[in-house]
Design a protein around this motif. Sequence first.
Motif, short mmCIF file in Angstrom:
data_model
loop_
_atom_site.label_atom_id
_atom_site.label_comp_id
_atom_site.label_asym_id
_atom_site.label_seq_id
_atom_site.Cartn_x
_atom_site.Cartn_y
_atom_site.Cartn_z
N ASP A 25 58.64 65.22 75.94
CA ASP A 25 59.96 66.05 76.90
C ASP A 25 61.24 65.11 75.74
O ASP A 25 61.21 65.32 74.87
N TYR A 26 62.15 66.59 76.64
CA TYR A 26 63.60 66.71 75.92
C TYR A 26 63.99 65.47 76.33
O TYR A 26 63.58 65.28 76.96
N GLU A 27 64.26 65.12 75.07
CA GLU A 27 65.57 64.23 75.10
C GLU A 27 67.12 64.79 75.25
O GLU A 27 67.75 65.69 74.20
N THR A 75 60.45 67.00 70.01
CA THR A 75 59.80 66.93 68.79
C THR A 75 58.30 67.02 69.50
O THR A 75 57.70 67.05 70.88
N ILE A 76 57.29 67.99 68.31
CA ILE A 76 55.82 68.18 69.06
C ILE A 76 55.08 68.16 67.47
O ILE A 76 55.77 67.74 66.52
N THR A 77 54.27 67.99 67.92
CA THR A 77 52.65 68.01 67.06
C THR A 77 52.07 68.79 66.84
O THR A 77 51.01 68.87 68.16
N LEU A 78 51.36 69.71 65.42
CA LEU A 78 50.32 70.72 65.66
C LEU A 78 49.23 69.74 64.54
O LEU A 78 50.02 69.48 63.54
N GLN A 79 48.10 70.09 65.18
CA GLN A 79 47.04 69.47 64.21
C GLN A 79 46.86 70.09 63.33
O GLN A 79 46.51 70.18 62.35
N PHE A 128 56.92 68.13 64.25
CA PHE A 128 57.88 68.63 64.05
C PHE A 128 59.29 68.56 64.99
O PHE A 128 59.23 68.06 65.83
N THR A 129 60.35 68.10 64.73
CA THR A 129 61.68 67.76 65.39
C THR A 129 62.66 68.66 65.12
O THR A 129 63.23 69.07 64.33
#
Length: 319
Positions: A25-27, A75-79, A128-129
């Motif tokens: 979620d957005y912080e 924050t997101i993650t790409l596998q 990624f942030t």
Amino acid sequence: MKAVVNLLPVVTEELLLRLGHQGTDYEFGYDSNFRTIPLTSEPVSGQEHLQTSLFLKDDLETWGSATHNLRIKKTITLQNPSLLFGPTGVAGMGAEIGIAVMWASKQANQRGIFKGDSFRFNTGQREFTVTGEIPKGVLRDRFHLNTILYLKETGTFQEEERHLAQKTGVILGYLGKEITIHLKGNGSIFPIFSLKEDGPLWRVECNWDDVRSDSFDDENVRIILNENHPNYAFIESADRKIISPLMKEIIASAIQIIIEKAKLEVSLHEIVEGRDIERGSVGMAIQYFIQAFNLDISSPESIAYSLRAQLDRKTGGIV
């Protein structure tokens, strides 16, 4: 409904799944006394199932968009980010893709973008942030957030990649749904505004064109409170966590006005059944009112009675 035609390959839902996209979620937070104070985000009442309409809450009851900045973090993650490159992706093998968060406030006629890290074809699984700050006095009423992938550098294209984006800055896709952040109303499903004007204590504005599709937001529905009225002081209760009896009556009357106007366009039974009702629309909000408050919609007087009976049973009301 609007039709979107993409002339270039972009990130689809199918590709998003293959990328192994995971996002937090957005912080949110703001600066005060040389430290950053966190803000919490909660769904707008009546739209919890959407998770795309939020309001910001400050436990210290200090933050305001006119007096404080707003810090945003995503924050997101790409596998499998390498799937974005090549003839079957959205950018050439030699390109560089960036991640960013776009924000826009139509009411304030302001928009901006926070750029995060970028990556190339040989990047493996990675987190990624993206962070950014909106200065005080910029935002009004509400704003929208989108996390995007964009073409940062084109690189050298191969012949089989000529159909891909070749202009820097082009949006290659969206990571998740657009989020709307409401700054007024303390989580109320009603956008509520205060003005100084001649006239009654309050009024409700219903500006939608199609109850089935127009969104339930302050452009189409809102309550206007009149600060010049002698009874304005009675709207807010001594305990701000509890809705005042006067405000509860205003809310109840506004709901009934909205329902009665909607009846002129479409059967309430069709709204309850969800026939041709779009997500986030005025019609869906009315469906929520009817179901959440177990309203008797057989007559105007039964709507008024059942609505007030249910509101009296709810601690603090719905705002």
